[in-house]
Design a protein around this motif. Structure first.
Motif, PDB file in Angstrom:
ATOM      1  N   LYS A 102       0.888  -1.486   0.148  1.00 34.15           N
ATOM      2  CA  LYS A 102       0.455  -0.068   0.186  1.00 34.15           C
ATOM      3  C   LYS A 102       0.520   1.604   0.298  1.00 34.15           C
ATOM      4  O   LYS A 102      -0.134   2.553  -0.564  1.00 34.15           O
ATOM      5  CB  LYS A 102      -1.271  -0.006   1.003  1.00 34.15           C
ATOM      6  CG  LYS A 102      -1.669  -1.584   0.894  1.00 34.15           C
ATOM      7  CD  LYS A 102      -2.752  -1.087   1.810  1.00 34.15           C
ATOM      8  CE  LYS A 102      -3.836  -2.308   2.542  1.00 34.15           C
ATOM      9  NZ  LYS A 102      -4.667  -2.140   3.363  1.00 34.15           N
ATOM     10  N   LEU A 103       1.825   1.278   0.556  1.00 32.82           N
ATOM     11  CA  LEU A 103       2.698   2.676   0.750  1.00 32.82           C
ATOM     12  C   LEU A 103       2.949   3.261  -0.594  1.00 32.82           C
ATOM     13  O   LEU A 103       3.132   4.544  -0.601  1.00 32.82           O
ATOM     14  CB  LEU A 103       3.876   2.300   1.466  1.00 32.82           C
ATOM     15  CG  LEU A 103       4.703   3.406   1.727  1.00 32.82           C
ATOM     16  CD1 LEU A 103       3.911   4.617   2.487  1.00 32.82           C
ATOM     17  CD2 LEU A 103       6.293   3.111   2.452  1.00 32.82           C
ATOM     18  N   PHE A 104       3.451   2.322  -1.940  1.00 39.92           N
ATOM     19  CA  PHE A 104       4.158   2.631  -3.106  1.00 39.92           C
ATOM     20  C   PHE A 104       3.188   3.496  -3.919  1.00 39.92           C
ATOM     21  O   PHE A 104       2.596   4.711  -3.844  1.00 39.92           O
ATOM     22  CB  PHE A 104       4.907   1.827  -3.721  1.00 39.92           C
ATOM     23  CG  PHE A 104       4.786   2.136  -5.009  1.00 39.92           C
ATOM     24  CD1 PHE A 104       6.832   2.665  -4.953  1.00 39.92           C
ATOM     25  CD2 PHE A 104       3.954   2.021  -6.263  1.00 39.92           C
ATOM     26  CE1 PHE A 104       7.297   3.061  -6.210  1.00 39.92           C
ATOM     27  CE2 PHE A 104       4.662   2.709  -7.215  1.00 39.92           C
ATOM     28  CZ  PHE A 104       6.305   3.439  -7.784  1.00 39.92           C
ATOM     29  N   PRO A 105       2.146   3.230  -3.964  1.00 41.88           N
ATOM     30  CA  PRO A 105       0.698   3.286  -5.097  1.00 41.88           C
ATOM     31  C   PRO A 105      -0.042   4.227  -4.242  1.00 41.88           C
ATOM     32  O   PRO A 105      -0.127   5.394  -4.642  1.00 41.88           O
ATOM     33  CB  PRO A 105      -0.674   2.010  -5.077  1.00 41.88           C
ATOM     34  CG  PRO A 105      -0.092   1.221  -3.740  1.00 41.88           C
ATOM     35  CD  PRO A 105       1.745   1.591  -3.493  1.00 41.88           C
ATOM     36  N   ALA A 106      -0.406   4.561  -3.397  1.00 40.92           N
ATOM     37  CA  ALA A 106      -0.504   5.807  -2.015  1.00 40.92           C
ATOM     38  C   ALA A 106       0.094   7.230  -2.189  1.00 40.92           C
ATOM     39  O   ALA A 106      -0.418   7.836  -2.336  1.00 40.92           O
ATOM     40  CB  ALA A 106      -1.160   5.588  -0.656  1.00 40.92           C
ATOM     41  N   VAL A 107       1.400   6.956  -1.962  1.00 44.28           N
ATOM     42  CA  VAL A 107       2.435   8.057  -2.056  1.00 44.28           C
ATOM     43  C   VAL A 107       2.089   8.811  -3.777  1.00 44.28           C
ATOM     44  O   VAL A 107       2.491   9.263  -3.406  1.00 44.28           O
ATOM     45  CB  VAL A 107       3.680   7.543  -0.832  1.00 44.28           C
ATOM     46  CG1 VAL A 107       4.693   8.036  -1.608  1.00 44.28           C
ATOM     47  CG2 VAL A 107       3.298   7.484   0.079  1.00 44.28           C
ATOM     48  N   ILE A 108       2.985   7.593  -3.922  1.00 43.87           N
ATOM     49  CA  ILE A 108       3.376   7.939  -5.685  1.00 43.87           C
ATOM     50  C   ILE A 108       1.789   8.517  -5.849  1.00 43.87           C
ATOM     51  O   ILE A 108       1.780   9.648  -6.821  1.00 43.87           O
ATOM     52  CB  ILE A 108       3.966   7.182  -6.768  1.00 43.87           C
ATOM     53  CG1 ILE A 108       4.966   6.451  -6.390  1.00 43.87           C
ATOM     54  CG2 ILE A 108       3.781   7.487  -8.053  1.00 43.87           C
ATOM     55  CD1 ILE A 108       6.163   7.449  -5.855  1.00 43.87           C
ATOM     56  N   SER A 109       0.450   8.473  -6.003  1.00 41.35           N
ATOM     57  CA  SER A 109      -0.968   8.575  -6.125  1.00 41.35           C
ATOM     58  C   SER A 109      -1.034   9.718  -5.777  1.00 41.35           C
ATOM     59  O   SER A 109      -1.208  10.960  -6.297  1.00 41.35           O
ATOM     60  CB  SER A 109      -1.357   7.789  -6.263  1.00 41.35           C
ATOM     61  OG  SER A 109      -1.799   7.921  -5.168  1.00 41.35           O
ATOM     62  N   GLY A 110      -0.759  10.404  -4.716  1.00 41.12           N
ATOM     63  CA  GLY A 110      -1.017  11.814  -3.962  1.00 41.12           C
ATOM     64  C   GLY A 110       0.489  12.240  -4.507  1.00 41.12           C
ATOM     65  O   GLY A 110      -0.375  13.427  -4.282  1.00 41.12           O
ATOM     66  N   VAL A 111       1.674  12.354  -4.169  1.00 46.72           N
ATOM     67  CA  VAL A 111       2.467  12.832  -4.562  1.00 46.72           C
ATOM     68  C   VAL A 111       1.878  13.747  -6.347  1.00 46.72           C
ATOM     69  O   VAL A 111       1.839  15.111  -6.573  1.00 46.72           O
ATOM     70  CB  VAL A 111       3.616  12.429  -5.009  1.00 46.72           C
ATOM     71  CG1 VAL A 111       5.218  13.639  -5.475  1.00 46.72           C
ATOM     72  CG2 VAL A 111       4.787  12.148  -3.739  1.00 46.72           C
ATOM     73  N   ALA A 112       1.835  12.684  -6.914  1.00 45.62           N
ATOM     74  CA  ALA A 112       1.531  13.175  -8.724  1.00 45.62           C
ATOM     75  C   ALA A 112      -0.161  13.842  -8.280  1.00 45.62           C
ATOM     76  O   ALA A 112      -0.616  15.236  -9.149  1.00 45.62           O
ATOM     77  CB  ALA A 112       0.539  11.890  -9.402  1.00 45.62           C
ATOM     78  N   PHE A 113      -1.055  13.152  -7.750  1.00 47.98           N
ATOM     79  CA  PHE A 113      -1.842  14.882  -7.620  1.00 47.98           C
ATOM     80  C   PHE A 113      -1.484  15.827  -6.810  1.00 47.98           C
ATOM     81  O   PHE A 113      -2.136  17.303  -7.121  1.00 47.98           O
ATOM     82  CB  PHE A 113      -3.482  13.926  -6.171  1.00 47.98           C
ATOM     83  CG  PHE A 113      -4.744  14.816  -5.993  1.00 47.98           C
ATOM     84  CD1 PHE A 113      -5.021  14.242  -7.454  1.00 47.98           C
ATOM     85  CD2 PHE A 113      -4.895  15.672  -5.086  1.00 47.98           C
ATOM     86  CE1 PHE A 113      -6.453  15.290  -6.990  1.00 47.98           C
ATOM     87  CE2 PHE A 113      -5.824  16.096  -4.540  1.00 47.98           C
ATOM     88  CZ  PHE A 113      -6.575  15.988  -5.897  1.00 47.98           C
ATOM     89  N   VAL A 114      -0.787  16.406  -5.841  1.00 45.38           N
ATOM     90  CA  VAL A 114      -0.689  17.177  -5.505  1.00 45.38           C
ATOM     91  C   VAL A 114       0.300  17.717  -6.478  1.00 45.38           C
ATOM     92  O   VAL A 114      -0.419  19.508  -6.394  1.00 45.38           O
ATOM     93  CB  VAL A 114       0.752  17.142  -3.663  1.00 45.38           C
ATOM     94  CG1 VAL A 114       0.631  18.429  -3.394  1.00 45.38           C
ATOM     95  CG2 VAL A 114      -0.148  16.522  -2.805  1.00 45.38           C
TER      96      VAL A 114
END
Length: 429
Positions: A219-231
């Motif tokens: 869960k860490l990788f998809p959550a963080v990477i998609s979160g950063v892209a959204f920001v």
């Protein structure tokens, strides 16, 4: 190394929300005017360039976190490659960066609330000190990490920013991106990017909470990477929409409260109130979470003898109380003494250096997709040179202070720790 594959209680939605909240929590409310002053109509590109470095660094952070399976971020990664001294030095720099960041959030909180009441600068200082004091108290009471509350604040903040940005884009007028000021060339974009890494650093905090994440391997990788892209997307559309509503010159002149001014111009009193509330909640939540995570990092480093053991002390609520108090007091002082641009650029320099360090470790330790951290190192290295040169020209005192602190940390830290340890040993005898 963690022997639990399941981890803690933070699921995908929580990790994603805390990643986004840690980044958007205060940075955009303070950095936009600083960036527009440098890059003008290319401010959106500044956020995009900084975003490239942020997302490549996020990739390195989460891949290393999953490889080593432990909390601690860059400190642990450097220790795991037998660079203990470098890890200790970088941890001291990181703590300084987080102190500057908390000060920046307190600065923003004070200015936005004061602007709402049209009060004098005295109230700004009182509010900045007051919000940090409140967060110190909450942390000491053991309420420093309230994930559900933070997630609610994150979504309220995102909704407010999206409303402002999207409405601004519907009023498209490219002339507003330069209104009242000199247009800039596209080459100003990387210069603007150099000043805003404080707006992108929040995802690091999740690596200090690795043990609290449920099934982090998945869960860490998809959550963080998609979160950063959204920001990154949020920052780009806010940099366009808000400036279109307020105009470039107004955004620069009112940089401490630029988004509130944009909301007032475009959405009237309801929009103004919406952004003031969002700014107040977002910055206070960001102060709380950053103070909590920084105190944990400080205590963790002190446990390993890379900081004075004074910071390892915990109260009855299992909170590193001395770390919380010292970090909070320093941040409050900087919030009332520092200027916006100085706080933004000084913190950005430290976090950019940290991003470069973690990308370097990723290049050394990861077996696949090394081109991603290499890209982060190349782009980040160029921007680091630009930011250093910019500070040398427009704010040499801040650069000299940071360089002095860096020299003390790198060369003086071992001697300081040795002296403290010798004193303690003599007391025991």
């Amino acid at each position: 190394m963690s022997n639990s594959s399941k981890g803690g209680n933070l699921g995908f939605a929580s990790v994603w929300s805390l990643t986004v909240g840690g980044m958007v929590g205060g940075g955009i409310y303070t950095a936009l005017g600083v960036v527009v002053a440098v890059a003008m109509q290319w401010s959106w590109l500044s956020f995009a360039i900084a975003g490239v470095i942020a997302i490549t660094s996020a990739y390195s952070y989460v891949k290393l976190a999953n490889k080593f399976e432990e909390s601690g971020g860059a400190f642990e990664y450097l220790r795991d490659i037998n660079l203990n001294g470098v890890a200790g030095s970088l941890s001291w720099l990181l703590v300084i960066g987080y102190v500057l960041t908390i000060a920046l959030y307190a600065f923003a909180f004070g200015h936005y609330v004061t602007f709402a009441f049209n009060a004098g600068p005295w109230l700004t200082r009182v509010l900045a000190i007051g919000i940090v004091a409140l967060m110190i108290f909450l942390n000491l009471m053991g309420a420093g990490k309230l994930a559900i509350v933070e997630i609610i604040i994150v979504w309220a903040n995102l909704i407010a920013l999206l409303i402002l940005a999207i409405y601004g884009l519907t009023q498209w007028d490219s002339l507003q991106l330069m209104a009242g000021a000199e247009p800039k060339s596209a080459w100003s974009a990387p210069i603007g990017a150099a000043a805003i890494f404080v707006s992108y650093e929040g995802f690091q905090l999740l690596t200090y909470e690795y043990d609290e994440i449920k099934d982090p391997k998945k869960k860490l990788f998809p959550a963080v990477i998609s979160g950063v892209a959204f920001v990154i997307l949020i920052y780009i559309i806010v940099a366009l929409g808000a400036v279109i509503l307020a105009g470039a010159l107004t955004t620069i002149d009112e940089k401490q409260v630029a988004l509130a001014v944009a909301a007032k111009e475009g959405l009237g009193k309801p929009g103004f109130i919406m952004i003031i509330i969002a700014a107040g909640l977002a910055t206070s939540a960001a102060i709380n979470s950053t103070l909590f995570s920084t105190a944990k990092l400080t205590a963790r480093v002190a446990e390993d003898g890379e900081m004075p053991s004074f910071f390892d002390h915990k109260n009855s609520n299992d909170v590193p109380d001395r770390s919380v108090i010292v970090i909070g007091i320093l941040a409050a002082l900087l919030a009332i003494l520092g200027s916006l641009s100085t706080l933004v650029e000084a913190a950005s320099l430290i976090f950019l250096f940290t991003f470069l360090s973690v990308n370097y470790i990723a290049v050394k330790k990861l077996n696949k997709n090394r081109w991603i951290p290499i890209t982060g190192m190349i782009v980040g290295g160029i921007v680091l040179i630009i930011l250093t040169a910019r500070l040398a020209i427009i704010n040499p005192l801040s650069l000299a202070l940071l360089a002095g602190l860096g020299a003390i940390i790198i060369f003086g830290r071992p001697a300081i720790l040795a002296k403290i340890n010798n004193s303690k040993n003599n007391e025991k005898k």
